[in-house]
Design a protein around this motif. Sequence first.
Motif, PDB file in Angstrom:
ATOM      1  N   ALA A 157      -8.459  -3.364   1.959  1.00 54.35           N
ATOM      2  CA  ALA A 157      -7.395  -3.316   0.907  1.00 54.35           C
ATOM      3  C   ALA A 157      -6.640  -2.173   0.905  1.00 54.35           C
ATOM      4  CB  ALA A 157      -7.742  -3.864  -0.448  1.00 54.35           C
ATOM      5  N   ILE A 158      -5.473  -2.075   0.459  1.00 54.52           N
ATOM      6  CA  ILE A 158      -4.648  -0.787   0.103  1.00 54.52           C
ATOM      7  C   ILE A 158      -4.684  -0.506  -1.232  1.00 54.52           C
ATOM      8  CG2 ILE A 158      -2.426   0.307   0.158  1.00 54.52           C
ATOM      9  CD1 ILE A 158      -1.419  -1.999   2.149  1.00 54.52           C
ATOM     10  N   LEU A 159      -5.437   0.914  -1.550  1.00 55.41           N
ATOM     11  CA  LEU A 159      -5.757   1.287  -2.826  1.00 55.41           C
ATOM     12  C   LEU A 159      -4.613   2.182  -3.246  1.00 55.41           C
ATOM     13  CD1 LEU A 159      -9.631   1.673  -2.995  1.00 55.41           C
ATOM     14  CD2 LEU A 159      -8.351  -0.291  -4.006  1.00 55.41           C
ATOM     15  N   VAL A 160      -4.239   2.386  -4.819  1.00 55.07           N
ATOM     16  CA  VAL A 160      -3.594   3.462  -5.434  1.00 55.07           C
ATOM     17  C   VAL A 160      -4.171   3.648  -6.564  1.00 55.07           C
ATOM     18  CG1 VAL A 160      -1.421   2.654  -4.165  1.00 55.07           C
ATOM     19  CG2 VAL A 160      -2.292   1.456  -6.212  1.00 55.07           C
ATOM     20  N   PRO A 161      -4.117   4.901  -6.951  1.00 55.29           N
ATOM     21  CA  PRO A 161      -4.570   5.301  -7.995  1.00 55.29           C
ATOM     22  C   PRO A 161      -4.098   4.385  -9.237  1.00 55.29           C
ATOM     23  CG  PRO A 161      -3.737   7.088  -7.148  1.00 55.29           C
ATOM     24  CD  PRO A 161      -3.162   5.990  -6.271  1.00 55.29           C
ATOM     25  N   ALA A 162      -5.123   4.312 -10.392  1.00 55.10           N
ATOM     26  CA  ALA A 162      -4.599   3.237 -11.497  1.00 55.10           C
ATOM     27  C   ALA A 162      -3.168   3.728 -12.465  1.00 55.10           C
ATOM     28  CB  ALA A 162      -5.870   3.437 -12.551  1.00 55.10           C
ATOM     29  N   ALA A 163      -2.961   4.892 -12.533  1.00 55.43           N
ATOM     30  CA  ALA A 163      -1.770   5.154 -12.775  1.00 55.43           C
ATOM     31  C   ALA A 163      -0.521   5.554 -11.986  1.00 55.43           C
ATOM     32  CB  ALA A 163      -1.874   6.506 -13.836  1.00 55.43           C
ATOM     33  N   SER A 164      -0.616   4.977 -10.820  1.00 51.80           N
ATOM     34  CA  SER A 164       0.372   5.385  -9.589  1.00 51.80           C
ATOM     35  C   SER A 164       1.749   4.576  -9.879  1.00 51.80           C
ATOM     36  CB  SER A 164      -0.074   5.040  -8.339  1.00 51.80           C
ATOM     37  OG  SER A 164       0.763   4.875  -7.421  1.00 51.80           O
ATOM     38  N   ASP A 165       2.721   4.952  -9.582  1.00 51.91           N
ATOM     39  CA  ASP A 165       4.067   4.201  -9.936  1.00 51.91           C
ATOM     40  C   ASP A 165       4.460   3.567  -8.629  1.00 51.91           C
ATOM     41  OD1 ASP A 165       4.539   6.123  -7.688  1.00 51.91           O
ATOM     42  OD2 ASP A 165       6.428   6.804  -8.626  1.00 51.91           O
ATOM     43  N   ILE A 166       3.409   3.358  -7.501  1.00 51.39           N
ATOM     44  CA  ILE A 166       3.588   2.267  -6.680  1.00 51.39           C
ATOM     45  C   ILE A 166       3.285   0.970  -7.160  1.00 51.39           C
ATOM     46  CG2 ILE A 166       2.618   1.833  -4.325  1.00 51.39           C
ATOM     47  CD1 ILE A 166       2.141   4.469  -3.564  1.00 51.39           C
ATOM     48  N   LYS A 167       4.172   0.120  -7.364  1.00 54.25           N
ATOM     49  CA  LYS A 167       3.739  -1.244  -7.915  1.00 54.25           C
ATOM     50  C   LYS A 167       4.023  -2.222  -6.655  1.00 54.25           C
ATOM     51  CE  LYS A 167       3.610   0.705 -12.005  1.00 54.25           C
ATOM     52  NZ  LYS A 167       2.105   0.701 -12.533  1.00 54.25           N
ATOM     53  N   THR A 168       4.724  -2.169  -5.677  1.00 52.24           N
ATOM     54  CA  THR A 168       4.916  -3.173  -4.701  1.00 52.24           C
ATOM     55  C   THR A 168       4.726  -2.482  -3.133  1.00 52.24           C
ATOM     56  OG1 THR A 168       7.272  -2.722  -4.147  1.00 52.24           O
ATOM     57  CG2 THR A 168       6.937  -4.261  -6.153  1.00 52.24           C
ATOM     58  N   LEU A 169       4.807  -3.278  -2.198  1.00 46.73           N
ATOM     59  CA  LEU A 169       4.542  -2.720  -0.915  1.00 46.73           C
ATOM     60  C   LEU A 169       5.797  -1.744  -0.514  1.00 46.73           C
ATOM     61  CD1 LEU A 169       3.019  -5.665   1.025  1.00 46.73           C
ATOM     62  CD2 LEU A 169       1.673  -3.559   0.539  1.00 46.73           C
ATOM     63  N   GLY A 170       7.077  -2.165  -0.975  1.00 42.62           N
ATOM     64  CA  GLY A 170       8.294  -1.556  -0.611  1.00 42.62           C
ATOM     65  C   GLY A 170       8.008   0.024  -1.192  1.00 42.62           C
ATOM     66  N   ASP A 171       7.262   0.088  -2.396  1.00 39.39           N
ATOM     67  CA  ASP A 171       7.106   1.387  -3.045  1.00 39.39           C
ATOM     68  C   ASP A 171       6.514   2.488  -2.162  1.00 39.39           C
ATOM     69  OD1 ASP A 171       8.409   0.520  -5.024  1.00 39.39           O
ATOM     70  OD2 ASP A 171       6.897   0.064  -6.339  1.00 39.39           O
ATOM     71  N   LEU A 172       5.749   1.868  -1.011  1.00 44.32           N
ATOM     72  CA  LEU A 172       5.197   2.980  -0.083  1.00 44.32           C
ATOM     73  C   LEU A 172       6.035   3.870   0.952  1.00 44.32           C
ATOM     74  CD1 LEU A 172       2.334   0.410   1.294  1.00 44.32           C
ATOM     75  CD2 LEU A 172       2.125   2.434  -0.472  1.00 44.32           C
ATOM     76  N   ARG A 173       7.261   3.334   0.943  1.00 42.76           N
ATOM     77  CA  ARG A 173       8.358   4.120   1.488  1.00 42.76           C
ATOM     78  C   ARG A 173       8.019   5.457   1.132  1.00 42.76           C
ATOM     79  NH1 ARG A 173      13.145   2.937   4.157  1.00 42.76           N
ATOM     80  NH2 ARG A 173      13.214   0.866   3.157  1.00 42.76           N
ATOM     81  N   GLY A 174       8.060   6.570   2.075  1.00 43.39           N
ATOM     82  CA  GLY A 174       8.007   8.036   1.869  1.00 43.39           C
ATOM     83  C   GLY A 174       6.693   8.730   1.515  1.00 43.39           C
ATOM     84  N   ARG A 175       5.855   7.539   1.200  1.00 43.17           N
ATOM     85  CA  ARG A 175       4.439   8.105   0.811  1.00 43.17           C
ATOM     86  C   ARG A 175       3.504   8.532   1.772  1.00 43.17           C
ATOM     87  NH1 ARG A 175       4.528   7.258  -4.989  1.00 43.17           N
ATOM     88  NH2 ARG A 175       6.443   6.237  -5.598  1.00 43.17           N
ATOM     89  N   LYS A 176       2.621   9.250   1.580  1.00 51.09           N
ATOM     90  CA  LYS A 176       1.616   9.656   2.209  1.00 51.09           C
ATOM     91  C   LYS A 176       0.193   9.039   2.001  1.00 51.09           C
ATOM     92  CE  LYS A 176      -0.983  14.097   4.119  1.00 51.09           C
ATOM     93  NZ  LYS A 176      -1.186  15.519   3.651  1.00 51.09           N
ATOM     94  N   ILE A 177      -0.256   8.199   3.170  1.00 51.22           N
ATOM     95  CA  ILE A 177      -1.184   7.040   3.059  1.00 51.22           C
ATOM     96  C   ILE A 177      -2.337   7.518   4.003  1.00 51.22           C
ATOM     97  CG2 ILE A 177      -1.603   4.653   3.305  1.00 51.22           C
ATOM     98  CD1 ILE A 177       1.470   4.247   2.974  1.00 51.22           C
ATOM     99  N   ALA A 178      -3.573   7.598   3.530  1.00 55.31           N
ATOM    100  CA  ALA A 178      -4.777   7.947   4.163  1.00 55.31           C
ATOM    101  C   ALA A 178      -5.239   6.286   4.764  1.00 55.31           C
ATOM    102  CB  ALA A 178      -5.922   8.204   3.379  1.00 55.31           C
TER     103      ALA A 178
END
Length: 327
Positions: free
Chosen positions: A125-146
Amino acid sequence: MPVRLIRTLTLLARILSGIVGLSLFACAPAAAESAPWILNFGYQKSSTLSVILKTNGELEKALAPLGVEIKWHEFTSGLPLVEALNLGHLDFSADVADTVPIFAQAAGAKLVYVADEAASPGAEAILVPAASDIKTLGDLRGRKIAVTKAAGSHFLLLAALQKAGLTFRDISPAYLAPGDGRAAFIGGKVDAWVIWDPFLTSARLKEGSRVLADAAGLASYKRYYLASDGFVANHGDALKIVFAKLQETGLWVKSHPAEAAALLSGIWNIDAAAVEEANSHRSYAVGLVTREGLTEQQIIADAFTREGLIPAKLDASDVKIWRGEAK
């Protein structure tokens, strides 16, 4: 001592020496034949069934009558494991995610598919921190992803981006092995982490991470066992035993979830409850590979080709498949 007696004794000594020499020579091939053959077996920490077999010694016991011994080699992820197999440093590779053989094939590796584990889309799966403002896949734009290069999670990320109308050029990938990826994720150095079990469930439960998307509807997440040509061609009886033990262990894990979790908890240093949940996401159903079963491999290859992540179009069916026969 009379000269005749000396000559007689000397002749007898030469005859006896020759007999001993011939006896030793005759025994040499037998000694060579009885010498153990070393099976170099590569695995990852997440190679559940192989880790269990390494721990309980059941595979060594089963192979001993064939004069086969095992040397176990641990790798941080699938791609270096399969590279070692291709270079001749290993004879057998424990399960690697479906994406790994595609990258290996693109690099010219000559491998044999010997077994697979049925699809387990809930195990990555794709994980984000609980408090992240990333809510949808589209919000991944411009983000740094491990993400681990060439792992199944690599394809999951690609498929998720495509679903959102994005490409790899729209994000900043940080190619990290699972341990480094976790450290970067917990330390806030990346915005999201694409990872597989048991690391996935451990991070979700221990760190309170939120699942943005798992592989359901995006990727099947199959895992494959691979071998060298030499192992398949020359040690078919041993390979049949390895296959049978993997099948048997997969059935045991699913039928004894608490016992398997307790065993793996100490090895993985992960809470037993988290291990049991992680194992529930994996099929652990080991079977023979079929041409039909490799269909998604072409989809994976084409997706990476379109993104320019592998250099040229690849025929994913142009591989060898073990049929389960001993030679």
